[in-house]
Design an enzyme around this catalytic site. Structure first.
Site, PDB file in Angstrom:
ATOM      1  N   PRO A   1      98.525   6.670 101.061  1.00 18.46           N
ATOM      2  CA  PRO A   1      97.068   6.578 101.029  1.00 18.46           C
ATOM      3  C   PRO A   1      96.452   7.697 100.179  1.00 18.46           C
ATOM      4  CG  PRO A   1      97.947   6.565 103.287  1.00 18.46           C
ATOM      5  CD  PRO A   1      99.036   6.980 102.376  1.00 18.46           C
ATOM      6  N   GLU A   2      95.752   7.291  99.139  1.00 15.06           N
ATOM      7  CA  GLU A   2      94.993   8.230  98.309  1.00 15.06           C
ATOM      8  C   GLU A   2      93.523   7.891  98.504  1.00 15.06           C
ATOM      9  OE1 GLU A   2      96.738   8.362  94.337  1.00 15.06           O
ATOM     10  OE2 GLU A   2      98.682   7.799  95.144  1.00 15.06           O
TER      11      GLU A   2
ATOM     12  N   HIS B   1     106.490   4.462 116.339  1.00  7.89           N
ATOM     13  CA  HIS B   1     105.897   5.616 115.654  1.00  7.89           C
ATOM     14  C   HIS B   1     104.377   5.696 115.829  1.00  7.89           C
ATOM     15  CE1 HIS B   1     109.799   6.141 113.769  1.00  7.89           C
ATOM     16  NE2 HIS B   1     109.741   4.905 113.324  1.00  7.89           N
TER      17      HIS B   1
ATOM     18  N   ARG C   1     106.688   8.964 109.022  1.00 12.86           N
ATOM     19  CA  ARG C   1     107.292  10.233 108.565  1.00 12.86           C
ATOM     20  C   ARG C   1     106.690  11.473 109.211  1.00 12.86           C
ATOM     21  NH1 ARG C   1     108.047   8.865 102.169  1.00 12.86           N
ATOM     22  NH2 ARG C   1     108.685   6.744 102.587  1.00 12.86           N
TER      23      ARG C   1
ATOM     24  N   ARG D   1      96.428  26.083  81.747  1.00 15.45           N
ATOM     25  CA  ARG D   1      96.751  25.570  80.404  1.00 15.45           C
ATOM     26  C   ARG D   1      98.237  25.382  80.156  1.00 15.45           C
ATOM     27  NH1 ARG D   1      96.161  31.202  79.632  1.00 15.45           N
ATOM     28  NH2 ARG D   1      94.011  31.078  80.317  1.00 15.45           N
TER      29      ARG D   1
END
Length: 276
Positions: free
Chosen positions: A2-3, A93, A112, A154
């Site tokens: 999930p983002e 879970h 997890r 950079r």
DNA sequence: CCAGCAGCCTGTGCGC
DNA sequence: TGCGCACAGGCTGCTG
């Protein structure tokens, strides 16, 4: 994984599902790993009886406003949070279950066990470590701030910059790869080598990507589900992630995969030339 | 100061 | 068929 688009989709579906206005009748913490702070007993005591006033999001954090306290939740890799009927069999879970005042349950499952809840202090005492370090959302990154971040880092690969939550909050491995492909920038190029023009393209690619992914309710690559238990649909529109060896949708060149910035990284060798 | 990586965790899929 | 291992990755914290 999930983002931002997936977490935002969970937020929206929890609200659509009617979470706001309900109270927490009781809390069961089946696995202490899922409560990052405070200890599970105090956690349960502090949130029980409180009412959901709002559900917000910041980066990849879900923020539950519970009249007086805010509860943060991070899904990390495999976390799922959804509204469930009590009669639904409990999936393996499932680590935290909040019984709600309308008879349903808010369930948290995480194979997890990376994700979990953090109860924020009312005075913001717990917030700085979690939220204050987050950079702007992808659609709020100013050209100046982005340029400054690229300059500061950079020598790093530009992919690492997109994954840095202090620079942009909400992108993860999938959307970092996708944004770089849309912008035609090779992920291994150093931040210092990204031209002003490329910075501009990359910033607008991030915005467009997140907007598109949200429209399709997120990406279900392995097992993402929204707050109603439904998968996303954006995986059909991914251009590089998970497409190693398949033709680039733009030029037909096989998509390459390589380890960059410690992550499996997908790119088109032709659309994203390395030496620029 | 900053880049890079180990560690956390379990399920999956590969090679042998 | 079964075993062992590499891999998936967000984030913290440590090292060089």
């Amino acid at each position: 994984m999930p983002e931002l688009p997936e977490v935002e989709t969970v937020r929206r579906t929890l609200i659509e599902g009617g979470l706001v206005g309900l109270s927490i009748v009781s809390v069961t913490v089946a696995h202490p790993d899922a409560v990052h702070w405070p200890d599970p007993a105090r956690f349960a005591r502090e949130v029980t009886g409180r009412r959901f006033v709002d559900v917000r999001r910041r980066g990849k954090f879900l923020l539950f406003d519970l009249d007086g306290r805010t509860l943060a939740c991070h899904l990390r890799m495999t976390g799922r949070l959804w509204l469930s009927a009590t009669t639904e069999p409990e999936l393996s879970h499932t680590h935290v279950v909040c019984a709600l005042s309308d008879g349903r349950e808010l369930r948290f499952r995480d194979v997890r066990r990376f994700g979990g809840f953090t109860l924020l202090e009312p005075d913001g005492g717990m917030a700085p470590s979690l939220l204050a370090r987050l950079g702007p959302e992808p659609d709020e990154v100013s050209a100046a701030a982005f340029a400054a971040a690229l300059q500061r880092h950079r020598r790093s690969p530009v992919k690492a910059l997109l994954l840095d939550q202090a620079v942009v909050a909400g992108l993860g491995n999938i959307y970092a790869d996708e944004a770089l492909h849309r912008a035609g920038v090779h992920p291994a190029r150093t931040c210092g080598s990204v031209s002003k023009q490329e910075q501009k393209v990359l910033r607008s690619a991030m915005r467009a990507l997140v907007r598109d992914a949200l429209r399709h309710r997120g990406t279900t690559f392995l097992d993402f589900r929204d707050g109603a238990g439904e998968p996303g649909a954006f995986q059909a529109f991914l251009r590089v992630y998970g497409r190693e060896g398949l033709p680039c949708r733009h030029c037909g060149t096989p998509i390459a995969k390589r380890r960059i910035a410690g992550r499996g990284t997908h790119f088109c060798p032709r659309c994203q030339p390395e030496g620029e």
